[in-house]
Enzyme design. Structure first.
Site, PDB file in Angstrom:
ATOM      1  N   ASP A  93      78.223  76.871  87.723  1.00  0.00           N
ATOM      2  CA  ASP A  93      79.278  77.608  88.501  1.00  0.00           C
ATOM      3  C   ASP A  93      77.722  78.700  89.504  1.00  0.00           C
ATOM      4  OD1 ASP A  93      80.815  80.084  88.304  1.00  0.00           O
ATOM      5  OD2 ASP A  93      79.296  81.746  88.454  1.00  0.00           O
TER       6      ASP A  93
ATOM      7  N   TYR B 137      77.983  87.211  95.068  1.00  0.00           N
ATOM      8  CA  TYR B 137      79.011  86.711  95.677  1.00  0.00           C
ATOM      9  C   TYR B 137      79.437  87.481  97.396  1.00  0.00           C
ATOM     10  CZ  TYR B 137      81.722  84.887  91.367  1.00  0.00           C
ATOM     11  OH  TYR B 137      81.677  84.003  90.724  1.00  0.00           O
TER      12      TYR B 137
ATOM     13  N   HIS C 220      84.526  75.276  81.766  1.00  0.00           N
ATOM     14  CA  HIS C 220      83.490  75.845  82.935  1.00  0.00           C
ATOM     15  C   HIS C 220      82.597  76.636  82.311  1.00  0.00           C
ATOM     16  CE1 HIS C 220      82.663  77.916  86.761  1.00  0.00           C
ATOM     17  NE2 HIS C 220      82.300  79.189  86.364  1.00  0.00           N
TER      18      HIS C 220
END
Length: 427
Positions: free
Chosen positions: A215, A351, A405
């Site tokens: 990630d 982000y 994940h």
């Protein structure tokens, strides 16, 4: 909850800050350093005050719940009955002190890099010639993702490995996450963090080291390779950013798969198209408006938990039943860490800083050795053809039998085997 009680709780956070020769930090926004940098490394302990735990339970008891979804599946989002069961346990059965004690049993530290406090776990192996490894978590994860692999990686002979598989392990909290400081200026994107990780490893005395991540941690590790961070020997990724630019353009346009793709590439293309259509709204919000969503993430424990638990449901390899691979306590440990440190907003800002998704390939990494493990429950299954295009020096590639994940959290044994194999040729 009255404003006076909330203010009292914040004062109580700071009142617990000093204990016998260590730094205890619960609310980094109130205590990370500014001004001249310091190379000092300070011991760190966690001590959430009872008043903060009481306040959390009071907020949970006062939650206002939406009506039940009017469909029989999760096409409208997180299903009320499934989620409310978790929150009821959070209020009435969960015990934060257990994970607090586990964290405090580990060697944890704080050091200042570029004016920001960086929190990290540092476990040195007893084995001679152990390889230094910095391992980075993602969102909505934390250092807690790595708890199950710390011992197997640092003490392999006690966990089915050989002495030559040993690592000295550094597990930092990304700036804005957990116990690291919250940036008050822009510029703390993955490039900057990658350089900071190089500074951290050098400060710890490691002239040569490897980096691992999934990630956000995958992005940071790749940026380290792109920048040729001094001392970096190689990287291992569990979620490689390898989508070619032409494919990314077609996906963004909503086009059907290009005719030139292989059957494996078409399957991946469809995975990504489904993700962008059905499950990527969270990322669009954090890329464009992290402050707006952040008001809910630091003010409402139920709102924050829903934002995070939705990803545990969709991103674990569990057929949307994450309790099959993670316990409720494990998920609530992570959710509670975000709550007590008030990092819902600051964690979303990476982000916004990066202004990209975590899947698209950047310029090719020509020479830094890259190892890749593909877990079956990952958001997308990167085909080896795309991996080969993205990395000029691919030293390891494997498709793993299980895991999603949150690979190190879900399948620590398989993950440990992958990390050992990934870096074996670099020792």
């Amino acid at each position: 909850m009255s404003s006076s009680l909330m203010n009292m709780n914040r004062r109580n956070f700071m009142a617990t800050a000093a204990i016998a020769g260590a730094v205890t930090m619960i609310n980094p926004a109130l205590s990370f350093a500014t001004g001249a940098s310091s190379d000092e490394i300070k011991p760190f302990k966690v001590n959430v005050p009872d008043s903060a735990i009481t306040e959390l339970k009071q907020r949970l008891a006062m939650a206002r719940w939406p009506q039940k979804e009017n469909v029989a599946d999760d096409s409208q989002g997180l299903q009320l009955e499934q989620f409310r069961s978790l929150v009821d346990y959070w209020q009435n059965g969960y015990d934060w002190r257990k994970i607090e004690a586990k964290l405090n049993s580990l060697p944890m530290f704080i050091t200042e890099i570029d004016g920001l406090d960086i929190h990290f776990i540092h476990v040195k192996s007893k084995h001679e010639n152990a390889m230094p490894l910095i391992m980075t978590h993602g969102w909505p994860g934390s250092i807690l993702e790595m708890m199950k692999v710390i011992d197997p990686l640092t003490d392999p002979t006690a966990h089915g490995g050989k002495a030559e598989d040993a690592f000295h392990l550094v597990v930092p909290s990304i700036p804005g996450f957990g116990f690291s400081g919250k940036p008050t200026t822009t510029g703390w994107g993955s490039d900057h963090i990658g350089r900071a990780w190089g500074t951290l490893m050098n400060r710890l005395g490691y002239e040569k080291f490897v980096s691992q991540g999934g990630d956000c941690g995958s992005v940071i590790s790749q940026r380290m390779a792109h920048q040729n961070v001094p001392g970096l020997l190689g990287i291992h990724l569990s979620m490689p950013a390898v989508v070619p630019k032409d494919i990314a353009h077609s996906l963004a346009a909503g086009d059907p798969p290009p005719a030139s793709l292989t059957s494996e590439e078409v399957a991946t293309y469809k995975q990504l198209a489904d993700f962008y259509r059905e499950n990527s709204a969270y990322a669009a919000m954090m890329v464009s408006r992290p402050q707006t969503i952040g008001y809910s993430l630091v003010d409402s424990p139920v709102g924050m938990a829903a934002w995070m638990y939705d990803k545990f449901v969709t991103w674990t390899y569990s057929n949307k039943q994450p309790e099959k691979v993670l316990t409720r306590d494990e998920m609530l440990d992570d959710i509670s860490l975000y709550w007590f440190t008030e990092t819902g907003t600051s964690a979303a800002q990476i982000y916004w800083e990066d202004k990209t998704n975590n899947f698209n390939a950047l310029d090719k990494i020509p020479s830094v050795p890259v190892a890749v493990s593909i877990f079956p429950g990952e958001i997308f299954q990167a085909p080896k053809s795309w991996v080969d295009r993205a990395y000029g020096n691919l030293i390891y590639f494997n498709k793993v039998a299980n895991g999603g994940h949150f690979a190190s959290w879900e399948q620590p044994v398989l993950f440990t085997e992958e990390v050992r194999a990934a870096f074996r040729s670099l020792r």
